[in-house]
Design a protein around this motif. Structure first.
Motif, short mmCIF file in Angstrom:
data_model
loop_
_atom_site.label_atom_id
_atom_site.label_comp_id
_atom_site.label_asym_id
_atom_site.label_seq_id
_atom_site.Cartn_x
_atom_site.Cartn_y
_atom_site.Cartn_z
N ILE A 1 4.07 6.76 -6.09
CA ILE A 1 5.14 5.82 -5.76
C ILE A 1 5.00 4.55 -6.59
CG2 ILE A 1 6.11 4.37 -3.92
CD1 ILE A 1 5.53 6.73 -2.01
N LYS B 1 0.84 -1.20 0.00
CA LYS B 1 0.00 0.00 0.00
C LYS B 1 0.87 1.25 0.00
CE LYS B 1 -3.90 -2.13 2.10
NZ LYS B 1 -5.26 -1.80 2.26
N TYR B 2 0.90 1.90 -1.15
CA TYR B 2 1.64 3.14 -1.33
C TYR B 2 0.78 4.08 -2.14
CZ TYR B 2 5.90 0.91 0.34
OH TYR B 2 6.83 0.28 1.11
N THR B 3 1.27 5.29 -2.34
CA THR B 3 0.54 6.24 -3.16
C THR B 3 0.64 5.84 -4.63
OG1 THR B 3 2.44 7.68 -3.54
CG2 THR B 3 1.11 8.12 -1.56
N TRP C 1 7.82 3.09 -9.14
CA TRP C 1 8.31 1.70 -9.15
C TRP C 1 8.13 1.07 -10.53
CZ3 TRP C 1 11.65 -0.84 -6.48
CH2 TRP C 1 11.93 -0.45 -5.18
N GLU D 1 10.89 9.28 -1.54
CA GLU D 1 11.34 8.37 -2.59
C GLU D 1 12.50 8.95 -3.40
OE1 GLU D 1 10.56 5.18 -3.02
OE2 GLU D 1 9.28 5.35 -1.27
#
Length: 99
Positions: free
Chosen positions: A10, A5-7, A14, A54
């Protein structure tokens, strides 16, 4: 892949990283990267903000971007990127990690 669970930004970063790494491994000389995330594109086209959570990921992507002869990053609207949208939705239901 499922990164947890990230924005959305992000997750897009990735995606850039994994895609760029694959392109470098395949010795692709010319690469066009399309994304519907204007925020992620902005990070890659701007100076790295060191206090961003990040920053190291953005630096790694920029390093990978220097290896092909040419990399073009384009913004596309989500409606024009249905395949990527479907893959992103699928990534939410698989186990964490690269598949």
């Amino acid at each position: 892949m499922n990164i947890g669970k990230y924005t959305i930004t992000i997750a897009e970063l990735w995606g850039f990283f994994v895609g760029m790494k694959l392109a470098v491994e395949m010795s692709i000389p010319y690469l066009v990267v399309e994304s519907d995330s204007s925020c992620a594109i902005h990070f890659l086209q701007s100076a790295v903000v060191e206090n961003h959570m990040e920053a190291s990921l953005v630096r790694s992507i920029k390093e990978l971007m220097t290896r092909p002869h040419r990399v073009v990053i384009r913004h596309v609207f989500r409606e024009a990127n249905q395949c990527a949208d479907a893959l992103a939705k699928h990534g939410q239901i698989i186990e964490k990690g690269i598949r």
